[in-house]
Scaffold this motif. Sequence first.
Motif, PDB file in Angstrom:
ATOM      1  N   CYS A 200      61.282  73.794  41.344  1.00  0.00           N
ATOM      2  CA  CYS A 200      62.513  73.188  41.857  1.00  0.00           C
ATOM      3  C   CYS A 200      63.731  73.495  40.985  1.00  0.00           C
ATOM      4  O   CYS A 200      64.820  73.686  41.499  1.00  0.00           O
ATOM      5  N   HIS A 201      63.548  73.513  39.647  1.00  0.00           N
ATOM      6  CA  HIS A 201      64.708  73.568  38.748  1.00  0.00           C
ATOM      7  C   HIS A 201      65.114  74.976  38.306  1.00  0.00           C
ATOM      8  O   HIS A 201      66.089  75.119  37.591  1.00  0.00           O
ATOM      9  N   THR A 202      64.351  76.015  38.675  1.00  0.00           N
ATOM     10  CA  THR A 202      64.728  77.375  38.262  1.00  0.00           C
ATOM     11  C   THR A 202      65.287  78.132  39.471  1.00  0.00           C
ATOM     12  O   THR A 202      64.680  78.112  40.544  1.00  0.00           O
ATOM     13  N   PRO A 220      69.522  75.254  43.961  1.00  0.00           N
ATOM     14  CA  PRO A 220      69.603  74.521  45.215  1.00  0.00           C
ATOM     15  C   PRO A 220      68.193  74.289  45.753  1.00  0.00           C
ATOM     16  O   PRO A 220      67.298  75.105  45.505  1.00  0.00           O
ATOM     17  N   LEU A 221      68.015  73.178  46.474  1.00  0.00           N
ATOM     18  CA  LEU A 221      66.680  72.819  46.947  1.00  0.00           C
ATOM     19  C   LEU A 221      66.867  72.094  48.270  1.00  0.00           C
ATOM     20  O   LEU A 221      67.146  70.908  48.292  1.00  0.00           O
ATOM     21  N   GLY A 222      66.734  72.836  49.381  1.00  0.00           N
ATOM     22  CA  GLY A 222      67.101  72.243  50.658  1.00  0.00           C
ATOM     23  C   GLY A 222      68.578  71.873  50.565  1.00  0.00           C
ATOM     24  O   GLY A 222      69.370  72.634  50.032  1.00  0.00           O
ATOM     25  N   GLY A 223      68.973  70.719  51.009  1.00  0.00           N
ATOM     26  CA  GLY A 223      70.368  70.309  50.864  1.00  0.00           C
ATOM     27  C   GLY A 223      70.679  69.766  49.472  1.00  0.00           C
ATOM     28  O   GLY A 223      71.834  69.530  49.133  1.00  0.00           O
ATOM     29  N   TRP A 224      69.647  69.554  48.641  1.00  0.00           N
ATOM     30  CA  TRP A 224      69.821  68.960  47.311  1.00  0.00           C
ATOM     31  C   TRP A 224      70.106  70.011  46.269  1.00  0.00           C
ATOM     32  O   TRP A 224      70.097  71.205  46.544  1.00  0.00           O
ATOM     33  N   TYR A 225      70.331  69.562  45.027  1.00  0.00           N
ATOM     34  CA  TYR A 225      70.476  70.495  43.918  1.00  0.00           C
ATOM     35  C   TYR A 225      69.662  69.956  42.750  1.00  0.00           C
ATOM     36  O   TYR A 225      69.877  68.833  42.302  1.00  0.00           O
ATOM     37  N   ALA A 226      68.679  70.730  42.296  1.00  0.00           N
ATOM     38  CA  ALA A 226      67.892  70.327  41.121  1.00  0.00           C
ATOM     39  C   ALA A 226      68.640  70.827  39.891  1.00  0.00           C
ATOM     40  O   ALA A 226      68.717  72.024  39.661  1.00  0.00           O
ATOM     41  N   PRO A 227      69.255  69.905  39.112  1.00  0.00           N
ATOM     42  CA  PRO A 227      70.223  70.324  38.089  1.00  0.00           C
ATOM     43  C   PRO A 227      69.626  71.092  36.912  1.00  0.00           C
ATOM     44  O   PRO A 227      68.417  71.138  36.740  1.00  0.00           O
ATOM     45  N   ASP A 243      65.201  59.360  26.232  1.00  0.00           N
ATOM     46  CA  ASP A 243      65.933  59.299  27.505  1.00  0.00           C
ATOM     47  C   ASP A 243      65.150  59.992  28.619  1.00  0.00           C
ATOM     48  O   ASP A 243      65.021  59.473  29.733  1.00  0.00           O
ATOM     49  N   LEU A 244      64.649  61.183  28.285  1.00  0.00           N
ATOM     50  CA  LEU A 244      63.896  61.951  29.276  1.00  0.00           C
ATOM     51  C   LEU A 244      62.650  61.203  29.717  1.00  0.00           C
ATOM     52  O   LEU A 244      62.330  61.146  30.907  1.00  0.00           O
ATOM     53  N   VAL A 245      61.955  60.619  28.743  1.00  0.00           N
ATOM     54  CA  VAL A 245      60.739  59.866  29.068  1.00  0.00           C
ATOM     55  C   VAL A 245      61.090  58.704  29.998  1.00  0.00           C
ATOM     56  O   VAL A 245      60.438  58.492  31.020  1.00  0.00           O
ATOM     57  N   GLN A 258      70.297  58.873  38.215  1.00  0.00           N
ATOM     58  CA  GLN A 258      69.260  58.217  39.009  1.00  0.00           C
ATOM     59  C   GLN A 258      68.590  59.289  39.860  1.00  0.00           C
ATOM     60  O   GLN A 258      69.246  60.218  40.291  1.00  0.00           O
ATOM     61  N   ALA A 259      67.293  59.121  40.072  1.00  0.00           N
ATOM     62  CA  ALA A 259      66.575  60.115  40.866  1.00  0.00           C
ATOM     63  C   ALA A 259      66.581  59.723  42.334  1.00  0.00           C
ATOM     64  O   ALA A 259      66.172  58.632  42.694  1.00  0.00           O
ATOM     65  N   ALA A 260      67.068  60.652  43.167  1.00  0.00           N
ATOM     66  CA  ALA A 260      67.012  60.468  44.615  1.00  0.00           C
ATOM     67  C   ALA A 260      66.257  61.667  45.191  1.00  0.00           C
ATOM     68  O   ALA A 260      65.874  62.571  44.450  1.00  0.00           O
ATOM     69  N   TRP A 285      58.845  69.395  24.992  1.00  0.00           N
ATOM     70  CA  TRP A 285      58.894  70.806  25.431  1.00  0.00           C
ATOM     71  C   TRP A 285      60.241  71.118  26.092  1.00  0.00           C
ATOM     72  O   TRP A 285      60.885  72.122  25.797  1.00  0.00           O
ATOM     73  N   ILE A 286      60.674  70.248  27.001  1.00  0.00           N
ATOM     74  CA  ILE A 286      61.954  70.467  27.692  1.00  0.00           C
ATOM     75  C   ILE A 286      63.095  70.588  26.680  1.00  0.00           C
ATOM     76  O   ILE A 286      63.972  71.446  26.819  1.00  0.00           O
ATOM     77  N   LYS A 287      63.067  69.734  25.649  1.00  0.00           N
ATOM     78  CA  LYS A 287      64.159  69.714  24.663  1.00  0.00           C
ATOM     79  C   LYS A 287      64.314  71.049  23.936  1.00  0.00           C
ATOM     80  O   LYS A 287      65.390  71.345  23.423  1.00  0.00           O
TER      81      LYS A 287
HETATM   82  C1  HEC Z   1      60.277  68.706  44.109  1.00  0.00           C
HETATM   83  C2  HEC Z   1      61.330  69.226  43.305  1.00  0.00           C
HETATM   84  C3  HEC Z   1      61.430  68.762  41.864  1.00  0.00           C
HETATM   85  C4  HEC Z   1      60.446  68.782  40.913  1.00  0.00           C
HETATM   86  C5  HEC Z   1      58.996  69.227  41.063  1.00  0.00           C
HETATM   87  C6  HEC Z   1      61.059  68.326  39.695  1.00  0.00           C
HETATM   88  N1  HEC Z   1      62.382  68.022  39.901  1.00  0.00           N
HETATM   89 FE1  HEC Z   1      63.631  67.187  38.540  1.00  0.00          FE
HETATM   90  N2  HEC Z   1      65.079  67.012  39.962  1.00  0.00           N
HETATM   91  C7  HEC Z   1      64.988  67.474  41.256  1.00  0.00           C
HETATM   92  C8  HEC Z   1      66.208  67.106  41.967  1.00  0.00           C
HETATM   93  C9  HEC Z   1      66.533  67.426  43.418  1.00  0.00           C
HETATM   94  C10 HEC Z   1      67.018  66.394  41.057  1.00  0.00           C
HETATM   95  C11 HEC Z   1      68.368  65.728  41.342  1.00  0.00           C
HETATM   96  C12 HEC Z   1      68.069  64.286  41.676  1.00  0.00           C
HETATM   97  C13 HEC Z   1      69.272  63.402  41.863  1.00  0.00           C
HETATM   98  O1  HEC Z   1      70.228  63.499  41.081  1.00  0.00           O
HETATM   99  O2  HEC Z   1      69.210  62.564  42.741  1.00  0.00           O
HETATM  100  C14 HEC Z   1      66.275  66.361  39.806  1.00  0.00           C
HETATM  101  C15 HEC Z   1      66.748  65.739  38.649  1.00  0.00           C
HETATM  102  C16 HEC Z   1      66.122  65.822  37.406  1.00  0.00           C
HETATM  103  C17 HEC Z   1      66.693  65.345  36.171  1.00  0.00           C
HETATM  104  C18 HEC Z   1      68.053  64.654  36.028  1.00  0.00           C
HETATM  105  C19 HEC Z   1      69.099  65.648  35.676  1.00  0.00           C
HETATM  106  C20 HEC Z   1      70.501  65.122  35.806  1.00  0.00           C
HETATM  107  O3  HEC Z   1      71.374  65.697  35.164  1.00  0.00           O
HETATM  108  O4  HEC Z   1      70.720  64.172  36.578  1.00  0.00           O
HETATM  109  C21 HEC Z   1      65.784  65.616  35.178  1.00  0.00           C
HETATM  110  C22 HEC Z   1      65.920  65.314  33.702  1.00  0.00           C
HETATM  111  C23 HEC Z   1      64.645  66.265  35.798  1.00  0.00           C
HETATM  112  N3  HEC Z   1      64.885  66.380  37.158  1.00  0.00           N
HETATM  113  C24 HEC Z   1      63.532  66.697  35.127  1.00  0.00           C
HETATM  114  C25 HEC Z   1      62.396  67.218  35.752  1.00  0.00           C
HETATM  115  C26 HEC Z   1      61.171  67.560  35.058  1.00  0.00           C
HETATM  116  C27 HEC Z   1      60.958  67.485  33.565  1.00  0.00           C
HETATM  117  C28 HEC Z   1      60.288  67.979  36.009  1.00  0.00           C
HETATM  118  C29 HEC Z   1      58.839  68.417  35.839  1.00  0.00           C
HETATM  119  C30 HEC Z   1      58.005  67.542  35.067  1.00  0.00           C
HETATM  120  C31 HEC Z   1      60.969  67.903  37.285  1.00  0.00           C
HETATM  121  N4  HEC Z   1      62.238  67.448  37.095  1.00  0.00           N
HETATM  122  C32 HEC Z   1      60.382  68.245  38.489  1.00  0.00           C
HETATM  123  C33 HEC Z   1      63.899  68.123  41.825  1.00  0.00           C
HETATM  124  C34 HEC Z   1      62.646  68.270  41.215  1.00  0.00           C
END
Ligand code: HEC
Length: 464
Positions: A200-202, A220-227, A243-245, A258-260, A285-287
């Motif tokens: 999702c994030h690459t 981009p991920l569908g209409g969303w954006y994985a940042p 924070d990440l945890v 917030q995660a949506a 690892w992420i850090k």
């Molecule tokens: C199915 C797709 C998907 C997967 C799998 C996924 N993410 Fe995400 N992630 C997203 C999307 C979309 C957002 C944006 C969510 C929002 O802001 O509502 C997000 C947001 C985040 C954020 C917040 C970033 C910000 O600036 O707001 C972090 C941190 C994050 N993801 C970490 C991870 C980690 C670590 C993993 C794996 C363990 C992971 N994500 C797996 C789709 C995914």
Amino acid sequence: MKIDCKRLTVVTVLIGLFVSFPLLAVESEANNALIERGKYIAIAADCAACHRQAVENGVPFAGGYAIASPMGNIIASNITPSRQFGIGNYTEIQFADAVRRGVAQDGRNLYPAMPYTAYYGISDQDIHALYAYFMQGVKPADIAPTAVTDLGFPFNIRQVMLGWNLLYRKEKQLEKQAGISEQLYRGQYLVEVLGHCSTCHTPRNMMMAEKSSLYLSGSPLGGWYAPNITSDSSGIAGWSQRDLVTYLQTGHLANKAQAAGPMAEAVEKSFRFMTDEDLNAMAAWIKQVPAVSTPVATKSPRSLATDINNVIIGQGNQASLVDISQTDGATLYESACASCHGRQGQGTADNFYPSLTHNSAVSGPGPQNLVMTIVMGIQRKGSDGEVSMPAFGQQMNNEQIASLSNYVRNQFANIDDRLTAENVQMLRNGGELPFIVLYLNWLMGGGAVIVLLILFGLMRLRKR
Ligand code: HEC
Ligand code: HEC
Ligand code: HEC
């Protein structure tokens, strides 16, 4: 001395039972532990996210859910041990091949909607536990597929994946890099392999494969954006490991994010059940993933005419939403959002209703996550309880959502988007189409052959 054969047999059997009973018990205990371990791996890998039924709260792993891809819908398989409809006839080796290499029992090449590009690295031990869980810990669901995968030409030819796999499928297991700690290695395994964060994030290239040089820098991920979740200032440089945890466990981080959407689902189905130790390893690892700098939204002075203080409608007055000619962003905000997020976007003191002035969806590089949150709302369980925000996608039309989004970004983050109703419709439809699909019409004019030629050409290059 006369040996009584009968008695001897009885005694032997008794001794045998005596010895083997505890052994059997130990064995079944070990088997239960294996199944439990497999269950945890299935959670960390979030198999349930895709292999569900199309209806809410359906039979676990019964499949049928449609995964929207730019090429069309790909239907998740039934992976319960049903012999007729599921994977009941899979051997462990065949199971490993499906999960790690994207090849089903009958030789079908799976589409990478099944994330074998990440699961390539699942260890033999973990495959063994996963297999035990799916065969013995999951109830067989004799449920026929409710839909079939139906992609347009040339993607409907599964053999096309052969070429793609040669180019992009990883064949080697994940190896521990010299000099990294056990914790980092575990973190890498959880993030890169089981958690498949990068799917999702690459960002992806023209051929829809992940661009490894831009690992985790946002897509981009569908209409969303994985940042961007690398430690650049355009990513999450300001986040500590803790924070990440917190974010992964609960789905929110006060005054940050917030995660949506898809991330909310990953939190609800997967991350909230993971151990502290594992979440810390992932965060560690992420850090240390290489920071990648990505464009940020340009700040500009507030430009919108209406100031919220001139809006006279009462807080939370939903009546104005019924009036579809009402397209003033401030008025819409006052009617639909202010009752929870506050007139000044300040949220509530306890952060239960989050601030919009310190919010990654509002200040992000684009308005996608804000628009999609308004359209879809939020329903999410985290380790600390449940949150919900109503969806406005039915009540508001595209013009209203565009104008509301422009207002929110401008008012609370000084970003001047000028989003249009068409832009909103495009996000609702799943975002911009990638190259490979956009140019499909052109390719159809005799060009499908070209795609195949390019694929085979690349295959030969790779072989050399
Ligand atoms: C199915 C797709 C998907 C997967 C799998 C996924 N993410 Fe995400 N992630 C997203 C999307 C979309 C957002 C944006 C969510 C929002 O802001 O509502 C997000 C947001 C985040 C954020 C917040 C970033 C910000 O600036 O707001 C972090 C941190 C994050 N993801 C970490 C991870 C980690 C670590 C993993 C794996 C363990 C992971 N994500 C797996 C789709 C995914
Ligand atoms: C992001 C979505 C997604 C996730 C996560 C996912 N899968 Fe899949 N899987 C799919 C899709 C879609 C298919 C069917 C692909 C196709 O038809 O080409 C599939 C197919 C399969 C198959 C082949 C079954 C068959 O005969 O059709 C197996 C086995 C499988 N998945 C197991 C797993 C396991 C085990 C996990 C967790 C470790 C998992 N999947 C996680 C989407 C997913
Ligand atoms: C009934 C209360 C309520 C209303 C009304 C409401 N929200 Fe929310 N909003 C929430 C909650 C709860 C969350 C999630 C909090 C959490 O995750 O801890 C949220 C989260 C958000 C987020 C963060 C999403 C993300 O992806 O990071 C944004 C942006 C947002 N709301 C904007 C709006 C806008 C714009 C409106 C008006 C159309 C609105 N909200 C109306 C309760 C509400």
